[in-house]
Scaffold this motif. Sequence first.
Motif, PDB file in Angstrom:
ATOM      1  N   GLY A  45       0.838  -1.200   0.000  1.00 42.57           N
ATOM      2  CA  GLY A  45       0.000   0.000   0.000  1.00 42.57           C
ATOM      3  C   GLY A  45       0.869   1.243   0.000  1.00 42.57           C
ATOM      4  N   CYS A  46       0.611   2.161   0.937  1.00 36.65           N
ATOM      5  CA  CYS A  46       1.410   3.391   1.015  1.00 36.65           C
ATOM      6  C   CYS A  46       2.694   3.195   1.821  1.00 36.65           C
ATOM      7  CB  CYS A  46       0.580   4.529   1.603  1.00 36.65           C
ATOM      8  SG  CYS A  46      -0.082   4.211   3.256  1.00 36.65           S
ATOM      9  N   GLN A  68      -0.297  -1.240  -7.243  1.00 39.24           N
ATOM     10  CA  GLN A  68      -0.980   0.003  -7.608  1.00 39.24           C
ATOM     11  C   GLN A  68       0.009   1.169  -7.683  1.00 39.24           C
ATOM     12  OE1 GLN A  68      -5.148   0.358  -5.966  1.00 39.24           O
ATOM     13  NE2 GLN A  68      -4.314  -1.081  -4.460  1.00 39.24           N
ATOM     14  N   ASP A  69       0.074   1.774  -8.849  1.00 40.09           N
ATOM     15  CA  ASP A  69       1.069   2.827  -9.096  1.00 40.09           C
ATOM     16  C   ASP A  69       0.934   4.002  -8.137  1.00 40.09           C
ATOM     17  OD1 ASP A  69       2.260   1.447 -11.178  1.00 40.09           O
ATOM     18  OD2 ASP A  69       1.082   2.428 -12.740  1.00 40.09           O
ATOM     19  N   ASP A  70      -0.304   4.419  -7.858  1.00 38.39           N
ATOM     20  CA  ASP A  70      -0.467   5.600  -7.003  1.00 38.39           C
ATOM     21  C   ASP A  70      -0.019   5.323  -5.575  1.00 38.39           C
ATOM     22  OD1 ASP A  70      -2.623   3.860  -6.728  1.00 38.39           O
ATOM     23  OD2 ASP A  70      -4.112   5.452  -6.442  1.00 38.39           O
ATOM     24  N   ALA A  71      -0.149   4.074  -5.118  1.00 36.57           N
ATOM     25  CA  ALA A  71       0.338   3.720  -3.788  1.00 36.57           C
ATOM     26  C   ALA A  71       1.861   3.756  -3.739  1.00 36.57           C
ATOM     27  CB  ALA A  71      -0.171   2.337  -3.379  1.00 36.57           C
ATOM     28  N   VAL A  72       2.502   3.227  -4.781  1.00 36.58           N
ATOM     29  CA  VAL A  72       3.970   3.269  -4.845  1.00 36.58           C
ATOM     30  C   VAL A  72       4.456   4.710  -4.874  1.00 36.58           C
ATOM     31  CG1 VAL A  72       6.016   2.585  -6.154  1.00 36.58           C
ATOM     32  CG2 VAL A  72       4.076   1.027  -5.986  1.00 36.58           C
ATOM     33  N   PRO A  95      10.945   0.253  -2.731  1.00 32.80           N
ATOM     34  CA  PRO A  95       9.642  -0.013  -3.362  1.00 32.80           C
ATOM     35  C   PRO A  95       9.821  -0.816  -4.653  1.00 32.80           C
ATOM     36  CG  PRO A  95       9.913   2.326  -2.833  1.00 32.80           C
ATOM     37  CD  PRO A  95      11.259   1.691  -2.702  1.00 32.80           C
ATOM     38  N   ILE A  96       8.921  -1.771  -4.875  1.00 28.26           N
ATOM     39  CA  ILE A  96       8.925  -2.567  -6.098  1.00 28.26           C
ATOM     40  C   ILE A  96       7.520  -2.535  -6.692  1.00 28.26           C
ATOM     41  CG2 ILE A  96       9.219  -4.861  -7.099  1.00 28.26           C
ATOM     42  CD1 ILE A  96      11.205  -5.498  -4.893  1.00 28.26           C
ATOM     43  N   ARG A  97       7.400  -1.948  -7.881  1.00 25.38           N
ATOM     44  CA  ARG A  97       6.109  -1.978  -8.569  1.00 25.38           C
ATOM     45  C   ARG A  97       5.951  -3.355  -9.195  1.00 25.38           C
ATOM     46  NH1 ARG A  97       4.354   3.534  -9.772  1.00 25.38           N
ATOM     47  NH2 ARG A  97       6.049   4.971  -9.248  1.00 25.38           N
ATOM     48  N   GLY A  98       4.935  -4.087  -8.773  1.00 27.69           N
ATOM     49  CA  GLY A  98       4.770  -5.412  -9.329  1.00 27.69           C
ATOM     50  C   GLY A  98       3.628  -6.169  -8.691  1.00 27.69           C
TER      51      GLY A  98
END
Length: 247
Positions: A45-46, A68-72, A95-98
């Motif tokens: 999440g955030c 979720q991109d906006d959380a990252v 952080p890892i977007r995935g």
Amino acid sequence: MRIEPLGEGVEVCVSDRHHFSTDTILLADFARIKNGERVVELGTGCGTIPLLMIKNNSPKEICAIEIQDDAVDLLQESLRRNLLNGIENAALIHPIRGDIRNVRELLPAGSADLVVCNPPYKLSGSGIENPDDGKKTARHEVKCTLDDVCAAANWLLRFSGRLVICQRPERLTDLLGTMRAYDLEPKRLRMVQGRIDKPPKLVLIEAKRGAKHGYMEVQPALIVEDENGFTPEMRSIYGSYKDGYDE
């Protein structure tokens, strides 16, 4: 976006879609992170849990996976602010977007000592699903099931590494069965009650990868409130965070 203090000078950026609750605080405390550990949070999440973990500990690193991109984006802004404010341990969070369902493409096998997850509590299709995609993803198993969490933990954890997770008590049977299906043996369990005369509203569980079946420590229930407000244990857990809390 708004800024929430977490104590010890640590701050987290939150939004109406991505924020945190008492469950988040309790899971971070129950995890008992140790200095030098490699930690992965599934569905960060955030990023509240990683930020709580660096307050008084020095892990080797914390990889925070989020779909979720906006959380990252919120977590990255939190890290920027904390580093500017002199919180050096913020540099330990990555952080890892995935998608945790693709965890084998994100991180090596056996690379974690501790995996933490505050998963969606509701089965997909059960109850009223929020029309907001972000809130629906956080609350219902549309992109993250218990099988997904346990499969990812099985891949990530070294032998005897720990998965720490929270869930609603009514899903306890599902959770215990799924853990064992992925060679994650439940070893520590604690129920959380709002008040001493109320039924449990949350269960916290620690499982170890590859451990033998057998003894599980069932701890006394954690009581959130008494006639004076927060119980002494809850005040200790919240520490320097804040006086109130968000359920």
